[in-house]
Design a protein around this motif. Structure first.
Motif, PDB file in Angstrom:
ATOM      1  N   GLY A 147    -101.457  75.914 -63.480  1.00  0.00           N
ATOM      2  CA  GLY A 147    -101.380  75.655 -62.045  1.00  0.00           C
ATOM      3  C   GLY A 147    -100.035  76.044 -61.470  1.00  0.00           C
ATOM      4  O   GLY A 147     -99.952  76.637 -60.391  1.00  0.00           O
ATOM      5  N   GLY A 148     -98.960  75.720 -62.190  1.00  0.00           N
ATOM      6  CA  GLY A 148     -97.634  76.116 -61.719  1.00  0.00           C
ATOM      7  C   GLY A 148     -97.453  77.612 -61.692  1.00  0.00           C
ATOM      8  O   GLY A 148     -96.835  78.164 -60.766  1.00  0.00           O
ATOM      9  N   LEU A 149     -97.992  78.300 -62.695  1.00  0.00           N
ATOM     10  CA  LEU A 149     -97.869  79.753 -62.747  1.00  0.00           C
ATOM     11  C   LEU A 149     -98.661  80.415 -61.632  1.00  0.00           C
ATOM     12  O   LEU A 149     -98.229  81.417 -61.049  1.00  0.00           O
ATOM     13  N   LEU A 155     -96.639  82.752 -54.426  1.00  0.00           N
ATOM     14  CA  LEU A 155     -95.377  82.818 -53.683  1.00  0.00           C
ATOM     15  C   LEU A 155     -94.673  84.152 -53.913  1.00  0.00           C
ATOM     16  O   LEU A 155     -94.117  84.735 -52.969  1.00  0.00           O
ATOM     17  N   ALA A 156     -94.690  84.640 -55.163  1.00  0.00           N
ATOM     18  CA  ALA A 156     -94.057  85.932 -55.448  1.00  0.00           C
ATOM     19  C   ALA A 156     -94.745  87.059 -54.686  1.00  0.00           C
ATOM     20  O   ALA A 156     -94.084  87.972 -54.174  1.00  0.00           O
ATOM     21  N   ASP A 162     -95.470  91.688 -50.947  1.00  0.00           N
ATOM     22  CA  ASP A 162     -96.049  92.116 -49.675  1.00  0.00           C
ATOM     23  C   ASP A 162     -95.055  92.799 -48.733  1.00  0.00           C
ATOM     24  O   ASP A 162     -95.421  93.769 -48.055  1.00  0.00           O
ATOM     25  N   PRO A 163     -93.792  92.335 -48.640  1.00  0.00           N
ATOM     26  CA  PRO A 163     -92.876  92.992 -47.702  1.00  0.00           C
ATOM     27  C   PRO A 163     -92.491  94.421 -48.083  1.00  0.00           C
ATOM     28  O   PRO A 163     -92.052  95.186 -47.216  1.00  0.00           O
ATOM     29  N   VAL A 164     -92.639  94.789 -49.360  1.00  0.00           N
ATOM     30  CA  VAL A 164     -92.135  96.101 -49.790  1.00  0.00           C
ATOM     31  C   VAL A 164     -93.218  97.037 -50.321  1.00  0.00           C
ATOM     32  O   VAL A 164     -93.013  98.253 -50.355  1.00  0.00           O
ATOM     33  N   VAL A 165     -94.372  96.501 -50.741  1.00  0.00           N
ATOM     34  CA  VAL A 165     -95.429  97.337 -51.319  1.00  0.00           C
ATOM     35  C   VAL A 165     -96.569  97.461 -50.329  1.00  0.00           C
ATOM     36  O   VAL A 165     -97.058  96.450 -49.807  1.00  0.00           O
ATOM     37  N   PRO A 166     -97.018  98.685 -50.036  1.00  0.00           N
ATOM     38  CA  PRO A 166     -98.117  98.860 -49.076  1.00  0.00           C
ATOM     39  C   PRO A 166     -99.413  98.234 -49.577  1.00  0.00           C
ATOM     40  O   PRO A 166     -99.627  98.068 -50.780  1.00  0.00           O
ATOM     41  N   GLU A 167    -100.284  97.899 -48.628  1.00  0.00           N
ATOM     42  CA  GLU A 167    -101.575  97.317 -48.986  1.00  0.00           C
ATOM     43  C   GLU A 167    -102.441  98.320 -49.730  1.00  0.00           C
ATOM     44  O   GLU A 167    -102.264  99.530 -49.614  1.00  0.00           O
TER      45      GLU A 167
END
Length: 214
Positions: A147-149, A155-156, A162-167
């Motif tokens: 669950g923690g992983l 979150l990662a 998401d901010p740096v890799v295109p969809e």
């Protein structure tokens, strides 16, 4: 025992979680997108892409840890990793059908999304989180680390990927490869000579070999 009877038994052993949790997550994702604006919202997009894969990963961990006597399976003719893989295949099948239904309903409702891209991201994140959850459960013998992983993986993705890799394929393909690799390592560790070093459902101790299991 016929193939149908075999699969019916494995489905019963998995319990109701493989159906209920992904469906509830899909409903949450649908509501999140449908309640947003015409251009979509960050919350709705996050729920759409992350809720179903995260729920599926938690189900995978629960299915692996559900077996109370893995040492008994090690004495049977059918390899225990194959049994676990068969149960995980049922979880994956339910998740795939749920994802297809979710994306199809959103597309039919005229929501602003690209079906192919959405399915790719759902598949990639689902396989990655599922593989990580199975690996963590096998290594630790409990579902809590899984669950923690899973939470850390979500979150990662949101904060780093998401901010740096295109969809699309740029995100999905590495996730598919990494998730498949983690799943293969976990299944290999479930064998009588595997390196897992713990017995599922117990506090510690190595997996017994076939002679000790009998």
């Amino acid at each position: 025992m016929t193939v149908a009877t075999w699969w019916a038994y494995e489905v019963r052993r998995c319990g109701h979680q493989p159906v209920t949790l992904p469906v509830l997550a899909a409903v949450l994702g649908y509501v999140g997108v449908a309640a947003g604006s015409e251009d979509g919202t960050l919350l709705g997009r996050t729920l759409l892409i992350c809720a179903l894969p995260a729920a599926t990963a938690l189900v995978c961990a629960a299915v692996v840890a559900r077996e109370p006597m893995p040492e008994l399976h090690l004495s049977l003719p059918t390899p225990y990793p194959r049994t676990v893989a068969r149960r995980l295949a049922w979880v994956a099948a339910v998740a795939a059908v749920t994802a297809l239904a979710l994306v199809a309903l959103l597309a039919a409702a005229g929501e602003p999304l690209e079906p192919g891209t959405a399915l790719l991201e759902l598949a990639g994140l689902g396989v990655l989180l599922g593989g990580a959850a199975v690996w963590a459960t096998v290594r630790s013998g409990a579902t809590a680390p899984a669950g923690g992983l899973v939470a850390a993986g979500v979150l990662a993705k949101l904060l780093l990927v998401d901010p740096v890799v295109p969809e699309g394929a740029g995100r999905a393909l590495p996730a598919l490869l990494a998730g498949g690799w983690l799943t293969a390592r976990a299944l290999r560790a479930l064998g009588p000579g595997g390196p897992a070093g713990v017995r599922l459902g117990r506090s510690g101790g190595p997996y017994p070999g076939p002679r000790e299991a009998r």
